[in-house]
Enzyme design. Sequence first.
Site, PDB file in Angstrom:
ATOM      1  N   HIS A   1       0.639  -1.622  -0.139  1.00  0.00           N
ATOM      2  CA  HIS A   1       0.300   0.255   0.201  1.00  0.00           C
ATOM      3  C   HIS A   1       1.125   1.394  -0.602  1.00  0.00           C
ATOM      4  O   HIS A   1       0.756   2.036   1.295  1.00  0.00           O
ATOM      5  CB  HIS A   1      -1.090  -0.265   1.067  1.00  0.00           C
ATOM      6  CG  HIS A   1      -2.175  -1.099   0.660  1.00  0.00           C
ATOM      7  ND1 HIS A   1      -2.733  -1.455   2.039  1.00  0.00           N
ATOM      8  CD2 HIS A   1      -2.834  -1.750   0.058  1.00  0.00           C
ATOM      9  CE1 HIS A   1      -3.525  -2.305   1.513  1.00  0.00           C
ATOM     10  NE2 HIS A   1      -3.370  -2.229   0.334  1.00  0.00           N
TER      11      HIS A   1
ATOM     12  N   HIS B   1      -0.699  -8.757   1.308  1.00  0.00           N
ATOM     13  CA  HIS B   1      -1.819  -9.163   1.716  1.00  0.00           C
ATOM     14  C   HIS B   1      -1.904 -10.108   1.796  1.00  0.00           C
ATOM     15  O   HIS B   1      -2.818 -10.447   2.887  1.00  0.00           O
ATOM     16  CB  HIS B   1      -2.474  -7.902   1.266  1.00  0.00           C
ATOM     17  CG  HIS B   1      -2.341  -7.067   1.567  1.00  0.00           C
ATOM     18  ND1 HIS B   1      -1.494  -6.111   0.248  1.00  0.00           N
ATOM     19  CD2 HIS B   1      -1.395  -6.002   2.491  1.00  0.00           C
ATOM     20  CE1 HIS B   1      -1.308  -5.184   0.008  1.00  0.00           C
ATOM     21  NE2 HIS B   1      -0.910  -4.342   1.464  1.00  0.00           N
TER      22      HIS B   1
ATOM     23  N   CYS C   1       2.348  -8.761  13.174  1.00  0.00           N
ATOM     24  CA  CYS C   1       4.481  -8.920  12.911  1.00  0.00           C
ATOM     25  C   CYS C   1       5.325  -7.989  13.734  1.00  0.00           C
ATOM     26  O   CYS C   1       5.183  -6.990  14.534  1.00  0.00           O
ATOM     27  CB  CYS C   1       4.440  -8.475  11.370  1.00  0.00           C
ATOM     28  SG  CYS C   1       4.401  -6.993  11.361  1.00  0.00           S
TER      29      CYS C   1
ATOM     30  N   CYS D   1       3.684 -11.984   2.551  1.00  0.00           N
ATOM     31  CA  CYS D   1       3.978 -12.060   3.497  1.00  0.00           C
ATOM     32  C   CYS D   1       4.462 -13.540   4.398  1.00  0.00           C
ATOM     33  O   CYS D   1       3.345 -14.232   4.515  1.00  0.00           O
ATOM     34  CB  CYS D   1       4.137 -10.894   4.026  1.00  0.00           C
ATOM     35  SG  CYS D   1       5.013 -10.634   6.553  1.00  0.00           S
TER      36      CYS D   1
ATOM     37  N   HIS E   1     -10.043  -4.784   4.853  1.00  0.00           N
ATOM     38  CA  HIS E   1      -8.856  -4.705   4.980  1.00  0.00           C
ATOM     39  C   HIS E   1      -7.999  -6.656   3.877  1.00  0.00           C
ATOM     40  O   HIS E   1      -8.648  -7.369   4.169  1.00  0.00           O
ATOM     41  CB  HIS E   1      -8.001  -5.129   5.526  1.00  0.00           C
ATOM     42  CG  HIS E   1      -5.957  -4.610   5.931  1.00  0.00           C
ATOM     43  ND1 HIS E   1      -5.784  -5.905   5.268  1.00  0.00           N
ATOM     44  CD2 HIS E   1      -6.012  -4.110   5.321  1.00  0.00           C
ATOM     45  CE1 HIS E   1      -4.274  -5.510   5.381  1.00  0.00           C
ATOM     46  NE2 HIS E   1      -4.507  -3.901   5.551  1.00  0.00           N
TER      47      HIS E   1
ATOM     48  N   GLU F   1      -5.623  -8.142   3.661  1.00  0.00           N
ATOM     49  CA  GLU F   1      -5.384  -9.651   4.875  1.00  0.00           C
ATOM     50  C   GLU F   1      -6.351 -10.666   5.143  1.00  0.00           C
ATOM     51  O   GLU F   1      -5.942 -11.513   5.645  1.00  0.00           O
ATOM     52  CB  GLU F   1      -4.092  -8.641   5.755  1.00  0.00           C
ATOM     53  CG  GLU F   1      -3.459 -10.075   6.539  1.00  0.00           C
ATOM     54  CD  GLU F   1      -2.254  -9.562   7.959  1.00  0.00           C
ATOM     55  OE1 GLU F   1      -2.881 -10.013   8.629  1.00  0.00           O
ATOM     56  OE2 GLU F   1      -1.741  -7.897   7.217  1.00  0.00           O
TER      57      GLU F   1
ATOM     58  N   SER G   1      -3.114   1.879   4.201  1.00  0.00           N
ATOM     59  CA  SER G   1      -2.336   1.464   4.728  1.00  0.00           C
ATOM     60  C   SER G   1      -2.231   1.213   6.069  1.00  0.00           C
ATOM     61  O   SER G   1      -2.683   2.445   7.108  1.00  0.00           O
ATOM     62  CB  SER G   1      -0.683   1.621   4.523  1.00  0.00           C
ATOM     63  OG  SER G   1       0.274   1.487   5.509  1.00  0.00           O
ATOM     64  N   SER G   2      -2.811  -0.388   6.851  1.00  0.00           N
ATOM     65  CA  SER G   2      -3.193  -0.431   8.067  1.00  0.00           C
ATOM     66  C   SER G   2      -1.990   0.125   9.075  1.00  0.00           C
ATOM     67  O   SER G   2      -2.602   0.864  10.191  1.00  0.00           O
ATOM     68  CB  SER G   2      -3.881  -1.615   8.381  1.00  0.00           C
ATOM     69  OG  SER G   2      -3.813  -1.860   9.895  1.00  0.00           O
ATOM     70  N   ASN G   3      -0.780  -0.350   8.821  1.00  0.00           N
ATOM     71  CA  ASN G   3      -0.018   0.584   9.629  1.00  0.00           C
ATOM     72  C   ASN G   3       0.202   1.056  10.179  1.00  0.00           C
ATOM     73  O   ASN G   3       0.822   1.445  10.906  1.00  0.00           O
ATOM     74  CB  ASN G   3       1.629  -0.621   9.727  1.00  0.00           C
ATOM     75  CG  ASN G   3       1.988  -0.350   8.210  1.00  0.00           C
ATOM     76  OD1 ASN G   3       2.978  -0.027   8.572  1.00  0.00           O
ATOM     77  ND2 ASN G   3       2.091  -0.842   7.197  1.00  0.00           N
TER      78      ASN G   3
END
Length: 324
Positions: free
Chosen positions: A57, A90, A211, A112, A140, A142, A239-241
Amino acid sequence: MNAPFPNRAADAAKLPLTVLIAAPRGFCAGVDRAIEIVERAIERYGAPVYVRHEIVHNRYVVDGLKAKGAIFVEELDEVPDGVPVIFSAHGVPKSVPAEAEERGLTYVDATCPLVSKVHRQAERQIEAGRHILFIGHRGHPEVIGTFGQVPPGGMTLVETLSDVETLDFPEGEELSFLTQTTLSVDDTAAIVEALKQRYPNIVAPKAEDICYATSNRQAAVKEIAPASDLVLVIGAPNSSNSLRLVEVAERFGTKAHLIQRASEMEPSWLEGVATLGLTAGASAPEELVREVIDRLAEWREVEEHTLVTAEEKMVFKLPREVTE
């Protein structure tokens, strides 16, 4: 002859600005691996190479790969026959590689490895006869990919503490929980605790699913945010993170902005700011960090300080499809 009228705006000394740069920041091992997979696939198979969903992302990264010969699509039916396709970092539902095989498409899975680990855990929990409570964000990629690893109805999404209160599984039902890898460490811990209180026999994953890179970047922001008047997070709005990094900063009462590029910054943001915290989500390259610092230096006299809270040495192997 009179001297030229002085340009006082140009001659005025810039106000100082301390920039606290978080470390770790930016690319994680999974993102490095995914980008290299696309680049190697283009070298090996020739352009174009199709990629289902954004490989990571970040618009800057995606545009760079497009320039090299990658074509990004949302669904497999947009990929013509006879060309290779790559699945994003993802992860994808099992139905996607199955469809690719049915069509005879060459595909490379750039999921990943830490997401793949969650997929394998989901399969094992279903095999053990347990229903999975999956902590994550609806929609999302993922989450969609992980739900696609198990039969329909085998998993229930839990987004918030209030979702835990509405669960109505009968006493004695075999339950387990897993989580998306890019969540808020603190929020997830609270939800996990609520699940354990409600269902004392719920089975936890053997190791935390969030992670290492997500945890490390949040920990780094916890160090810089209390000392900053403003925190800038470089990352995409999907982007979630990166979004979690903004939330972490705001919990310290620090103002925070999510930006994709330096061009989005406004000089007015720096009014009353003596110390600025800077970080980047796991999909944002270091070039964008330098771009932001260079823009700040146009407005203020920048003094950089890097705060290191962890060292990252993780490297993931590339799939054989791009190495053999």
